[in-house]
Design an enzyme around this catalytic site. Structure first.
Site, mmCIF file in Angstrom:
data_model
loop_
_atom_site.group_PDB
_atom_site.id
_atom_site.type_symbol
_atom_site.label_atom_id
_atom_site.label_comp_id
_atom_site.label_asym_id
_atom_site.label_seq_id
_atom_site.Cartn_x
_atom_site.Cartn_y
_atom_site.Cartn_z
ATOM 1 N N ASP A 64 0.872 -1.176 0.000
ATOM 2 C CA ASP A 64 0.000 0.000 0.000
ATOM 3 C C ASP A 64 0.915 1.234 0.000
ATOM 4 O O ASP A 64 1.629 1.476 0.976
ATOM 5 C CB ASP A 64 -0.876 -0.032 1.257
ATOM 6 C CG ASP A 64 -1.827 1.154 1.333
ATOM 7 O OD1 ASP A 64 -1.646 2.126 0.568
ATOM 8 O OD2 ASP A 64 -2.745 1.107 2.170
ATOM 9 N N VAL A 65 0.877 1.995 -1.082
ATOM 10 C CA VAL A 65 1.815 3.117 -1.191
ATOM 11 C C VAL A 65 1.444 4.285 -0.272
ATOM 12 O O VAL A 65 2.192 5.258 -0.194
ATOM 13 C CB VAL A 65 1.964 3.614 -2.650
ATOM 14 C CG1 VAL A 65 2.640 2.571 -3.519
ATOM 15 C CG2 VAL A 65 0.631 4.055 -3.231
ATOM 16 N N ASN A 91 2.712 6.272 -10.001
ATOM 17 C CA ASN A 91 1.496 6.209 -10.820
ATOM 18 C C ASN A 91 0.231 5.882 -10.013
ATOM 19 O O ASN A 91 -0.855 6.302 -10.399
ATOM 20 C CB ASN A 91 1.695 5.157 -11.925
ATOM 21 C CG ASN A 91 0.379 4.709 -12.529
ATOM 22 O OD1 ASN A 91 -0.188 5.392 -13.385
ATOM 23 N ND2 ASN A 91 -0.149 3.577 -12.070
ATOM 24 N N TYR A 156 -9.956 15.325 -5.944
ATOM 25 C CA TYR A 156 -8.966 14.722 -6.871
ATOM 26 C C TYR A 156 -8.088 15.811 -7.487
ATOM 27 O O TYR A 156 -6.857 15.665 -7.558
ATOM 28 C CB TYR A 156 -9.730 13.947 -7.942
ATOM 29 C CG TYR A 156 -8.865 13.256 -8.982
ATOM 30 C CD1 TYR A 156 -8.050 12.182 -8.644
ATOM 31 C CD2 TYR A 156 -8.880 13.689 -10.309
ATOM 32 C CE1 TYR A 156 -7.273 11.544 -9.598
ATOM 33 C CE2 TYR A 156 -8.109 13.056 -11.274
ATOM 34 C CZ TYR A 156 -7.304 11.981 -10.918
ATOM 35 O OH TYR A 156 -6.537 11.355 -11.868
ATOM 36 N N LYS A 160 -3.998 16.277 -7.397
ATOM 37 C CA LYS A 160 -3.190 16.272 -8.624
ATOM 38 C C LYS A 160 -2.481 17.615 -8.843
ATOM 39 O O LYS A 160 -1.416 17.664 -9.472
ATOM 40 C CB LYS A 160 -4.076 15.900 -9.826
ATOM 41 C CG LYS A 160 -4.547 14.444 -9.798
ATOM 42 C CD LYS A 160 -3.386 13.455 -9.886
ATOM 43 C CE LYS A 160 -3.810 12.004 -9.880
ATOM 44 N NZ LYS A 160 -2.687 11.065 -10.020
ATOM 45 N N THR A 200 -20.348 8.068 -17.841
ATOM 46 C CA THR A 200 -21.355 7.670 -18.829
ATOM 47 C C THR A 200 -20.695 7.665 -20.211
ATOM 48 O O THR A 200 -19.680 8.341 -20.416
ATOM 49 C CB THR A 200 -22.518 8.671 -18.846
ATOM 50 O OG1 THR A 200 -21.980 9.958 -19.216
ATOM 51 C CG2 THR A 200 -23.202 8.752 -17.488
HETATM 52 N N1 LIG Z 1 -7.473 6.818 -16.405
HETATM 53 C C1 LIG Z 1 -7.585 8.137 -16.505
HETATM 54 O O1 LIG Z 1 -8.489 8.677 -17.170
HETATM 55 C C2 LIG Z 1 -6.575 9.024 -15.834
HETATM 56 C C3 LIG Z 1 -6.525 10.375 -16.221
HETATM 57 C C4 LIG Z 1 -5.609 11.217 -15.607
HETATM 58 C C5 LIG Z 1 -4.761 10.704 -14.633
HETATM 59 N N2 LIG Z 1 -4.844 9.392 -14.279
HETATM 60 C C6 LIG Z 1 -3.940 8.916 -13.244
HETATM 61 O O2 LIG Z 1 -3.216 7.801 -13.732
HETATM 62 C C7 LIG Z 1 -2.926 6.908 -12.661
HETATM 63 C C8 LIG Z 1 -3.377 5.503 -13.032
HETATM 64 O O3 LIG Z 1 -4.770 5.530 -13.309
HETATM 65 P P1 LIG Z 1 -5.536 4.285 -13.951
HETATM 66 O O4 LIG Z 1 -6.681 4.850 -14.706
HETATM 67 O O5 LIG Z 1 -4.592 3.378 -14.608
HETATM 68 O O6 LIG Z 1 -6.134 3.611 -12.613
HETATM 69 P P2 LIG Z 1 -6.588 2.113 -12.302
HETATM 70 O O7 LIG Z 1 -7.588 2.220 -11.184
HETATM 71 O O8 LIG Z 1 -7.013 1.385 -13.520
HETATM 72 O O9 LIG Z 1 -5.232 1.468 -11.762
HETATM 73 C C9 LIG Z 1 -4.644 2.025 -10.591
HETATM 74 C C10 LIG Z 1 -3.787 0.984 -9.893
HETATM 75 O O10 LIG Z 1 -3.286 1.603 -8.700
HETATM 76 C C11 LIG Z 1 -3.406 0.670 -7.656
HETATM 77 N N3 LIG Z 1 -3.532 1.341 -6.361
HETATM 78 C C12 LIG Z 1 -4.568 2.100 -5.912
HETATM 79 N N4 LIG Z 1 -4.347 2.485 -4.649
HETATM 80 C C13 LIG Z 1 -3.149 1.954 -4.292
HETATM 81 C C14 LIG Z 1 -2.399 1.969 -3.084
HETATM 82 N N5 LIG Z 1 -2.831 2.612 -1.989
HETATM 83 N N6 LIG Z 1 -1.198 1.333 -3.064
HETATM 84 C C15 LIG Z 1 -0.752 0.659 -4.155
HETATM 85 N N7 LIG Z 1 -1.435 0.607 -5.318
HETATM 86 C C16 LIG Z 1 -2.622 1.236 -5.368
HETATM 87 C C17 LIG Z 1 -4.671 -0.125 -7.960
HETATM 88 O O11 LIG Z 1 -4.686 -1.373 -7.277
HETATM 89 C C18 LIG Z 1 -4.570 -0.263 -9.473
HETATM 90 O O12 LIG Z 1 -3.867 -1.438 -9.850
HETATM 91 C C19 LIG Z 1 -3.612 7.492 -11.426
HETATM 92 O O13 LIG Z 1 -2.686 8.254 -10.671
HETATM 93 C C20 LIG Z 1 -4.661 8.402 -12.014
HETATM 94 O O14 LIG Z 1 -5.026 9.452 -11.157
HETATM 95 C C21 LIG Z 1 -5.737 8.539 -14.864
#
Ligand SMILES: NC(=O)c1ccc[n+]([C@@H]2O[C@H](COP(=O)([O-])OP(=O)(O)OC[C@H]3O[C@@H](n4cnc5c(N)ncnc54)[C@H](O)[C@@H]3O)[C@@H](O)[C@H]2O)c1
Length: 250
Positions: A64-65, A91, A156, A160, A200
């Site tokens: 858990d990060v 990430n 959020y 960020k 949606t």
């Molecule tokens: N998908 C998008 O539209 C989007 C857009 C902008 C930014 N982001 C950012 O990109 C990053 C990845 O997003 P994603 O869409 O791939 O998310 P996702 O939910 O598909 O994957 C996130 C991963 O992080 C892991 N995680 C969550 N909390 C954790 C914790 N406390 N310790 C360790 N691991 C943990 C989860 O288990 C999961 O495997 C995030 O920081 C998100 O904010 C995503």
């Protein structure tokens, strides 16, 4: 296509690497020659399997990060196993959507802790090994949503935006050690996290229409940006934020 071996000899820690954008980053850095330490709250078995199947060295760690103890253990284990840590890609993140009336204090704290505190903790965890190597790249995931006009994500957005400030300040602290720190942001990207949220089809389409490139992002759309920011090629670039957001209108 032959993947350029820009990361040969590097050890890269990638958090949230079990799925989505983090997995794509881990797989890409491995293909570029890095030894990957894939970290996630849930065992990153599929990521490990994907890299192993291609013959790329990888270590999967469950942690858990947002935990000081568990992040410290990750830093120690990466350095113990590979003798160095060159790259950290922060990430892991969560994005529960909710209007300010519905977001309680626990949710606010959880979003700030998982998204922002975790990056601080992971930096502290890998810093001893990175400083020892005299070379380092830290890339912190922010989001295109920092310029969003969509309601329900103020918590959020706060996390960020905080990441951008943290990256800027940390760049000043770590430049003397040959370590650069930059932030990188994707567009709204089709990942398991997004698909499990309450987007949606109309919302996804509207997000694409707000970009110059009128489609939603895929996890692989960010990997080139992360590869650049974690390579020698970005050596004179630090404290910056690079958005691979399809040309989102601001
Ligand atoms: N998908 C998008 O539209 C989007 C857009 C902008 C930014 N982001 C950012 O990109 C990053 C990845 O997003 P994603 O869409 O791939 O998310 P996702 O939910 O598909 O994957 C996130 C991963 O992080 C892991 N995680 C969550 N909390 C954790 C914790 N406390 N310790 C360790 N691991 C943990 C989860 O288990 C999961 O495997 C995030 O920081 C998100 O904010 C995503």
């Amino acid at each position: 296509m032959t993947v350029p071996q820009t990361h040969t000899g590097r050890v890269a820690v990638v958090t949230g690497a079990a799925r989505g954008i983090g997995r794509a980053i881990a797989v890409d850095l491995g293909a570029r020659g890095a030894t990957v330490v894939a970290v996630d709250l849930t065992a990153p078995d599929e990521t490990v399997a994907l890299l192993s199947a291609e013959g790329h060295p990888v270590l999967g760690l469950t942690a858990d990060v947002s935990s000081p103890e568990q992040t410290a253990a990750v830093g120690e284990e990466a350095a113990r196993r590979f003798g160095r840590t060159d790259i950290l890609v922060n990430n892991a993140g969560i994005f529960p959507i909710g209007d300010i009336e519905d977001v309680d204090y626990d949710t606010w704290r959880r979003v700030l802790t998982v998204n922002l505190d975790s990056q601080f903790l992971m930096v502290k965890a890998v810093l001893p090994a990175m400083k020892k190597g005299g070379w380092g790249r830290i890339v912190n995931l922010t989001s295109d949503s920092i310029v969003s006009n969509v309601p329900g994500i103020s918590h959020y957005m706060a996390s960020k935006m905080g990441i951008i400030g943290f990256s800027r300040g940390l760049a000043n602290d770590l430049a003397p050690f040959g370590i650069t720190v930059n932030a990188a942001g994707p567009a709204l990207t089709i990942t398991p996290g997004v698909l499990q949220g309450n987007h949606t089809p109309e919302g996804l389409a509207a997000a694409a229409q707000a970009q110059a490139i009128k489609r939603n992002g895929l996890p692989e759309d960010l990997t080139g940006t992360i590869a650049f920011l974690s390579s020698d090629d970005s050596a004179f670039m630090t404290g910056q934020t690079l958005m691979a957001d399809g040309g989102l209108a601001r």
